[in-house]
Enzyme design. Structure first.
Site, PDB file in Angstrom:
ATOM      1  N   LYS A  16       0.781  -1.043  -0.007  1.00 25.03           N
ATOM      2  CA  LYS A  16      -0.066  -0.153   0.055  1.00 25.03           C
ATOM      3  C   LYS A  16       0.904   1.250   0.035  1.00 25.03           C
ATOM      4  O   LYS A  16       0.650   2.282  -0.628  1.00 25.03           O
ATOM      5  CB  LYS A  16      -0.805   0.015   1.151  1.00 25.03           C
ATOM      6  CG  LYS A  16      -2.132  -1.136   0.989  1.00 25.03           C
ATOM      7  CD  LYS A  16      -3.068  -0.778   1.914  1.00 25.03           C
ATOM      8  CE  LYS A  16      -4.228  -1.706   1.583  1.00 25.03           C
ATOM      9  NZ  LYS A  16      -5.401  -1.797   2.437  1.00 25.03           N
ATOM     10  N   LYS A  75     -11.282  -3.784  -3.393  1.00 22.26           N
ATOM     11  CA  LYS A  75     -11.922  -2.420  -3.906  1.00 22.26           C
ATOM     12  C   LYS A  75     -11.126  -1.473  -4.121  1.00 22.26           C
ATOM     13  O   LYS A  75     -11.122  -0.259  -4.788  1.00 22.26           O
ATOM     14  CB  LYS A  75     -12.834  -2.163  -2.447  1.00 22.26           C
ATOM     15  CG  LYS A  75     -12.027  -1.777  -1.477  1.00 22.26           C
ATOM     16  CD  LYS A  75     -12.801  -1.221  -0.339  1.00 22.26           C
ATOM     17  CE  LYS A  75     -11.873  -1.035   0.928  1.00 22.26           C
ATOM     18  NZ  LYS A  75     -10.662  -1.727   1.000  1.00 22.26           N
ATOM     19  N   LYS A  99      -5.605 -10.166  -6.223  1.00 26.08           N
ATOM     20  CA  LYS A  99      -6.790 -10.515  -5.446  1.00 26.08           C
ATOM     21  C   LYS A  99      -7.946  -9.259  -5.695  1.00 26.08           C
ATOM     22  O   LYS A  99      -7.493  -8.216  -6.148  1.00 26.08           O
ATOM     23  CB  LYS A  99      -6.568 -10.317  -3.926  1.00 26.08           C
ATOM     24  CG  LYS A  99      -6.371  -9.073  -3.364  1.00 26.08           C
ATOM     25  CD  LYS A  99      -6.565  -9.124  -1.693  1.00 26.08           C
ATOM     26  CE  LYS A  99      -6.520  -7.845  -1.066  1.00 26.08           C
ATOM     27  NZ  LYS A  99      -6.773  -7.822   0.213  1.00 26.08           N
TER      28      LYS A  99
HETATM   29  N1  AQP Z   1     -10.191 -11.142  -2.711  1.00 26.08           N
HETATM   30  C1  AQP Z   1     -10.475 -11.714  -1.551  1.00 26.08           C
HETATM   31  N2  AQP Z   1     -10.749 -12.950  -1.599  1.00 26.08           N
HETATM   32  C2  AQP Z   1     -10.911 -13.632  -0.166  1.00 26.08           C
HETATM   33  N3  AQP Z   1     -11.124 -13.035   0.842  1.00 26.08           N
HETATM   34  C3  AQP Z   1     -10.882 -11.704   0.739  1.00 26.08           C
HETATM   35  N4  AQP Z   1     -11.123 -10.748   1.635  1.00 26.08           N
HETATM   36  C4  AQP Z   1     -10.749  -9.604   1.042  1.00 26.08           C
HETATM   37  N5  AQP Z   1     -10.518  -9.527  -0.142  1.00 26.08           N
HETATM   38  C5  AQP Z   1     -10.456 -11.109  -0.324  1.00 26.08           C
HETATM   39  C6  AQP Z   1     -11.141 -10.743   3.233  1.00 26.08           C
HETATM   40  O1  AQP Z   1     -12.355 -10.108   3.589  1.00 26.08           O
HETATM   41  C7  AQP Z   1     -12.228 -10.061   4.973  1.00 26.08           C
HETATM   42  C8  AQP Z   1     -12.369  -8.393   5.246  1.00 26.08           C
HETATM   43  O2  AQP Z   1     -11.287  -7.774   4.464  1.00 26.08           O
HETATM   44  P1  AQP Z   1     -11.192  -6.182   4.857  1.00 26.08           P
HETATM   45  O3  AQP Z   1     -11.736  -5.777   5.979  1.00 26.08           O
HETATM   46  O4  AQP Z   1      -9.630  -6.109   4.685  1.00 26.08           O
HETATM   47  O5  AQP Z   1     -11.822  -5.648   3.551  1.00 26.08           O
HETATM   48  P2  AQP Z   1     -11.504  -4.679   2.423  1.00 26.08           P
HETATM   49  O6  AQP Z   1     -10.632  -3.827   2.838  1.00 26.08           O
HETATM   50  O7  AQP Z   1     -12.857  -4.702   1.849  1.00 26.08           O
HETATM   51  O8  AQP Z   1     -10.619  -5.623   1.701  1.00 26.08           O
HETATM   52  P3  AQP Z   1      -9.946  -5.320   0.164  1.00 26.08           P
HETATM   53  O9  AQP Z   1     -10.678  -5.013  -0.846  1.00 26.08           O
HETATM   54  O10 AQP Z   1      -8.941  -6.474   0.032  1.00 26.08           O
HETATM   55  O11 AQP Z   1      -9.394  -4.005   0.303  1.00 26.08           O
HETATM   56  P4  AQP Z   1      -7.951  -3.366   0.197  1.00 26.08           P
HETATM   57  O12 AQP Z   1      -7.209  -4.177  -0.797  1.00 26.08           O
HETATM   58  O13 AQP Z   1      -8.295  -1.658  -0.179  1.00 26.08           O
HETATM   59  O14 AQP Z   1      -7.080  -3.631   1.783  1.00 26.08           O
HETATM   60  C9  AQP Z   1     -10.777 -10.163   5.406  1.00 26.08           C
HETATM   61  O15 AQP Z   1     -10.833 -11.567   6.320  1.00 26.08           O
HETATM   62  C10 AQP Z   1     -10.299 -10.727   4.057  1.00 26.08           C
HETATM   63  O16 AQP Z   1      -8.963 -11.644   4.165  1.00 26.08           O
END
Ligand code: AQP
Length: 331
Positions: free
Chosen positions: A112, A198, A195
């Site tokens: 990040k 968002k 992966k």
């Molecule tokens: N692509 C994914 N596949 C499987 N599990 C996933 N999780 C997130 N992305 C995937 C799991 O979702 C839970 C919540 O995660 P979070 O609070 O980190 O949610 P987020 O911020 O919405 O996740 P993102 O989209 O991955 O955000 P970024 O990349 O912006 O940080 C967790 O258990 C996570 O493992």
């Protein structure tokens, strides 16, 4: 009964398919067997620049989505992180037993901050995994259901728990990750080696559960595949097709073998149509259920208050033990 705990960030209006298949679906299932705690880590939501009004709304949206997806407030404690001051208090103590080098090795921070440069990354983003460790350890859960992307953070949590227990006195339960192998990582439909997230550069490969079903179907139909014609599960050589098969298998319960047989001699178009239909069927009623919860703000407020009360009771007991063990005077 053993405890399970996990959280989901309120950083967008809708959960995405990765959040659901990697995490929330397991949360719902675990309610049968475990004493479950699910929370909205809104304090993590300010580690990057944010809009306060959106954060507040998304916190409530997140609770409504959990309820609509099957988290039951009578069986699970649903709470909002910032309402439990012990999370910040334990973070301080844990930061004092975390090595700077150890924290610097967290790949999510590296990824990040590489995007924005370390100068524009906050110290909060850097210490995020320590806050996450506090989130977990306060409730002494045995298992933490997460997606694959959280494995390293959970390893840090386990190390900190063990270190504290050895240096002071046994205080924390050392939690185990609960990662369901088939769906631990759902990939971006346009970039199927990354992966689904968002914060990807483009939304084209993202399935947000609350998107218009037409948009969802369109995104599935334009998913990246490959130049072959054969439908088989092969993560390395056919990541796009494998991702679609994973999604179909997760929703239908069919094994990869059964799916490969089903699609013998058929084209990618058919696979995409089937996956699009499955997702449209799943998401169409969901939106209505979320709206119903959102319409009754009094009931939502009651659920959040009930979770806060129960969570605080447990968190304050753990923090009192921690303060005692590190030599702080009683608060
Ligand atoms: N692509 C994914 N596949 C499987 N599990 C996933 N999780 C997130 N992305 C995937 C799991 O979702 C839970 C919540 O995660 P979070 O609070 O980190 O949610 P987020 O911020 O919405 O996740 P993102 O989209 O991955 O955000 P970024 O990349 O912006 O940080 C967790 O258990 C996570 O493992």
């Amino acid at each position: 009964r053993q405890r399970a705990l996990s959280g989901i960030q309120p950083t967008s209006d809708s959960f995405h398919l990765g959040n659901y298949l990697g995490a929330v679906r397991q949360w719902v299932a675990l309610q049968d067997e475990f004493e479950t705690f699910y929370f909205i880590p809104n304090m993590h939501g300010i580690t990057t620049p944010h809009d306060p009004k959106a954060l507040r709304e998304r916190t409530v949206f997140a609770v409504a989505q959990l309820l609509a997806l099957g988290v039951d407030p009578e069986r699970s404690t649903i709470f909002v992180q910032s309402q439990i001051p012990e999370h910040a208090e334990l973070t301080w103590v844990l930061s004092c037993i975390t090595g700077f080098g150890e924290a610097s090795r967290m790949t999510q921070f590296k990824d990040k901050s590489a995007k924005n440069g370390t100068d524009s990354s906050s110290v909060g983003l850097f210490t995020y995994p320590i806050l996450m460790a506090a989130d977990i350890l306060l409730y002494r859960p045995q298992v933490v259901p997460v997606g694959e992307d959280q494995r390293q953070h959970l390893e840090l949590t386990r190390n900190l728990a063990q270190r504290f227990n050895t240096r002071f006195k046994k205080t924390f339960v050392v939690p185990e990750p609960y990662i369901v192998s088939g769906t631990a990582k759902i990939y971006d439909l346009q970039n199927p080696t990354a992966k689904m997230s968002k914060s990807a550069e483009s939304d084209a490969g993202l399935i947000s559960l609350l998107d218009d079903p037409k948009v969802i179907a369109k995104r599935v139909k334009s998913a990246v595949t490959d130049t072959e014609r054969e439908i088989r599960f092969d993560r390395e050589n056919k990541p796009g097709v494998s991702n679609l098969l994973t999604i179909e298998s997760a929703f239908t319960g069919a094994t990869m073998e059964q799916l490969e047989t089903k699609y013998e001699g058929k084209g990618y178009g058919e696979l995409k149509t089937d996956v699009a239909d499955i997702l449209v069927d799943f998401t169409t009623p969901l939106r209505g259920r979320v709206d119903e919860y959102l319409e009754d703000r009094t009931e939502l407020g009651r659920i959040i208050a009930q979770g806060r009360e129960h969570a605080r009771e447990i968190a304050s007991r753990t923090l009192a033990d921690v303060y005692d063990r590190v030599g702080f005077l009683a608060p």
